[in-house]
Design an enzyme around this catalytic site. Sequence first.
Site, PDB file in Angstrom:
ATOM      1  N   ASP A  59       1.031  -1.237   0.052  1.00  0.00           N
ATOM      2  CA  ASP A  59       0.114  -0.006  -0.034  1.00  0.00           C
ATOM      3  C   ASP A  59       0.835   1.279  -0.047  1.00  0.00           C
ATOM      4  OD1 ASP A  59      -1.681   1.915   0.595  1.00  0.00           O
ATOM      5  OD2 ASP A  59      -2.793   1.029   2.080  1.00  0.00           O
ATOM      6  N   HIS A  60       0.936   1.978  -0.974  1.00  0.00           N
ATOM      7  CA  HIS A  60       1.833   3.082  -1.398  1.00  0.00           C
ATOM      8  C   HIS A  60       1.427   4.368  -0.333  1.00  0.00           C
ATOM      9  CE1 HIS A  60       5.186   4.812  -3.012  1.00  0.00           C
ATOM     10  NE2 HIS A  60       4.925   4.753  -4.125  1.00  0.00           N
ATOM     11  N   ARG A  61       0.285   4.471   0.391  1.00  0.00           N
ATOM     12  CA  ARG A  61      -0.038   5.247   1.305  1.00  0.00           C
ATOM     13  C   ARG A  61       0.743   4.915   2.481  1.00  0.00           C
ATOM     14  NH1 ARG A  61      -6.191   4.098   2.126  1.00  0.00           N
ATOM     15  NH2 ARG A  61      -5.342   2.133   2.237  1.00  0.00           N
TER      16      ARG A  61
END
Length: 471
Positions: free
Chosen positions: A441-443
């Site tokens: 998850d790039h968040r």
Amino acid sequence: MTTMNDTSNAARFREFKMPDVGEGLTEAEILKWYVQPGDTVTDGQVVCEVETAKAAVELPIPFDGVVHELRFPEGTTVDVGQVIIAVDVAPGSGDAAPAPAPVAEAEPEPSEPEAPKGRQPVLVGYGVAETSTKRRARKGTGTAVPAAAAAIQGEMNGHGAVAVRESRPLAKPPVRKLAKDLGIDLATVVPTGEGGIITREDVHAAATPVPAQAPAPVAAEAAPAPEAPAPAVVTTVGARETRIPVKGVRKAIAQAMVGSAFTAPHVTEFVTVDVTRTMKLVAELKEDKDMAGVRVNPLLIIAKALLVAIKRNPEVNAAWDEANQEIVQKHYVNLGIAAATPRGLIVPNIKDAHEQTLPQLAASLGELVSTAREGKTSPAAMAGGTVTITNVGVFGVDTGTPILNPGESAILAVGAIKLQPWVHKGKVKPRQVTTLALSFDHRLVDGELGSKVLADVAAILEQPKRLITWA
């Protein structure tokens, strides 16, 4: 006004409702009943098996008594909170309510609306069985006109002659709604459910276009009424499509994957690694007496490698809290293992996997896999995961771009381990090679952090001694 008899009935008959057997689940399908009306049950006895959106679960009943009524047949999807079984907790204390058995032998009541002969109180679609003898004792009378109308309507709808039924078709409310939505007259549908109940499949079959020769009036009239509908309605020979209802685990998978794919911005990175030394370690561990009684395979070492990589890069083990706009870092690892089962994909997890030794981890993996194959994984076993491993290599696949399990930060896909030409110590040699893919998850996880985790896993599999030096 409440009567004494009403009060005694309420005290005598206890109802068991469909519980929430998971985290916020709203419905479950009844797979199998283990009891029938008239059976004696005890507190804690399993009475049925249900399938939720996560797993198959056995439901114990919380009181003693004699089964009075099953409210839903097998195969029915029931909302949480609906009554599924009624139990007589004071059997033999008098006729506080009519027993379900003698319904078919009761005297007819001309003043009541018509109902099918042999109507049983367990059939869904008639609501809760009343305690009035009049309502439960009714039989159909004067049914010649409705029966003839049903047969004529069947031919008009193009489904051929139908088996004559004397009154309102037996079907539960969701099936009636489906029939209404599809424009199907239930009087023209041939029931295949137990006790003459019309199922969802029956409605779908009735909605399927029939071959051109099926509606021929002469053929339909010549055939015996009970047998003619079968080829026109039930058969699927020559069908170009098959429609499968989406429910249970498959429904949950679809919702979870769509939610994850369109909520968490996925990034996937790949690395190909020489795992020859890992395969040698697996062979040695199989002969180790400390590993006796547990299954040793490459997945065990890969799982341990991922746990070590998370220990070296703890920020990857986190979750995104959208409501509070916070990143929640987990100081524990519940390691999920994606498992393919006859009911679909499930992801049970090993609680506090980071605290387990290699033999303990091997035992946990073996138990997890066997439980999943038996279809006995509990919802609790699938809750609270932090990271997941999916082994697509068992299908001969080189790699993939796995979708995150909702609420988790990363998932590692392991490809097939194959003998390939590889440059080793300056020479091309045959080596055991695999490809790893890490989606995150790039968040939560930046490219640098994700790359470090994947590189650490690859380094450990290339040199398994790092399990000791890095642990």
